[in-house]
Design a protein around this motif. Structure first.
Motif, PDB file in Angstrom:
ATOM      1  N   UNK A   7      37.111 -29.338 -75.897  1.00 21.80           N
ATOM      2  CA  UNK A   7      38.450 -29.914 -75.805  1.00 21.80           C
ATOM      3  C   UNK A   7      38.555 -30.710 -74.508  1.00 21.80           C
ATOM      4  N   UNK A   8      39.340 -31.731 -74.546  1.00 16.92           N
ATOM      5  CA  UNK A   8      39.474 -32.627 -73.399  1.00 16.92           C
ATOM      6  C   UNK A   8      40.563 -32.090 -72.479  1.00 16.92           C
ATOM      7  N   UNK A   9      40.145 -31.543 -71.354  1.00 23.77           N
ATOM      8  CA  UNK A   9      41.125 -30.982 -70.427  1.00 23.77           C
ATOM      9  C   UNK A   9      41.127 -31.707 -69.077  1.00 23.77           C
ATOM     10  N   UNK A  10      40.140 -32.539 -68.836  1.00 19.06           N
ATOM     11  CA  UNK A  10      40.030 -33.244 -67.567  1.00 19.06           C
ATOM     12  C   UNK A  10      40.429 -34.707 -67.735  1.00 19.06           C
ATOM     13  N   UNK A  11      40.978 -35.260 -66.673  1.00 22.80           N
ATOM     14  CA  UNK A  11      41.411 -36.650 -66.693  1.00 22.80           C
ATOM     15  C   UNK A  11      40.537 -37.459 -65.744  1.00 22.80           C
ATOM     16  N   UNK A  12      40.184 -38.667 -66.152  1.00 23.14           N
ATOM     17  CA  UNK A  12      39.434 -39.600 -65.317  1.00 23.14           C
ATOM     18  C   UNK A  12      40.281 -40.861 -65.199  1.00 23.14           C
ATOM     19  N   UNK A  36      40.589 -45.283 -74.406  1.00 21.73           N
ATOM     20  CA  UNK A  36      40.025 -44.034 -73.881  1.00 21.73           C
ATOM     21  C   UNK A  36      38.794 -43.611 -74.670  1.00 21.73           C
ATOM     22  N   UNK A  37      38.887 -43.637 -75.998  1.00 19.62           N
ATOM     23  CA  UNK A  37      37.734 -43.265 -76.838  1.00 19.62           C
ATOM     24  C   UNK A  37      36.563 -44.209 -76.576  1.00 19.62           C
ATOM     25  N   UNK A  38      36.874 -45.502 -76.494  1.00 22.19           N
ATOM     26  CA  UNK A  38      35.834 -46.502 -76.275  1.00 22.19           C
ATOM     27  C   UNK A  38      35.120 -46.282 -74.939  1.00 22.19           C
ATOM     28  N   UNK A  39      35.905 -46.104 -73.863  1.00 25.05           N
ATOM     29  CA  UNK A  39      35.323 -45.908 -72.543  1.00 25.05           C
ATOM     30  C   UNK A  39      34.554 -44.596 -72.450  1.00 25.05           C
ATOM     31  N   UNK A  40      35.085 -43.540 -73.041  1.00 19.49           N
ATOM     32  CA  UNK A  40      34.415 -42.243 -72.984  1.00 19.49           C
ATOM     33  C   UNK A  40      33.080 -42.298 -73.713  1.00 19.49           C
ATOM     34  N   UNK A  41      33.065 -42.890 -74.906  1.00 21.29           N
ATOM     35  CA  UNK A  41      31.815 -43.001 -75.668  1.00 21.29           C
ATOM     36  C   UNK A  41      30.794 -43.863 -74.920  1.00 21.29           C
ATOM     37  N   UNK A  42      31.244 -45.002 -74.397  1.00 23.72           N
ATOM     38  CA  UNK A  42      30.336 -45.884 -73.655  1.00 23.72           C
ATOM     39  C   UNK A  42      29.831 -45.198 -72.387  1.00 23.72           C
TER      40      UNK A  42
END
Length: 92
Positions: A7-12, A36-42
């Protein structure tokens, strides 16, 4: 090295110029993702690629034998390489 789907609990937080933000938004839209999805996957892909060669590499038994043989070979002097490495590079 895959990352488990936790689960996503941290913020960048990331700051970007307007043109970069627009570019990322367009790319995310083209990939049918939010930014967010795009940046996280990349970011995950880039991190895995960057770390892959530093953490582990997999060889077949034949490749492992060749690797060990190369490590066991005596050192051979390479004057041109020595000269090249003693000269300043493009970055100084």
């Amino acid at each position: 090295m895959p990352v488990a789907n936790h689960s996503k609990s941290e913020r960048i937080d990331v700051r970007a110029s307007t043109p970069v933000k627009v570019l990322l938004q367009e790319a995310a839209r083209a990939a049918h993702k939010n930014v967010s999805e795009f940046l996280l996957e990349a970011g995950i892909n880039a991190a895995n690629q960057t770390l892959a060669d530093r953490l582990r590499f997999v060889l077949t038994p034949d490749q492992w034998g060749a690797f060990q043989a190369a490590l066991d070979r005596p050192v051979v002097s390479k004057p041109k390489l020595k000269q090249l490495l003693s000269e300043p590079g493009l970055l100084g």
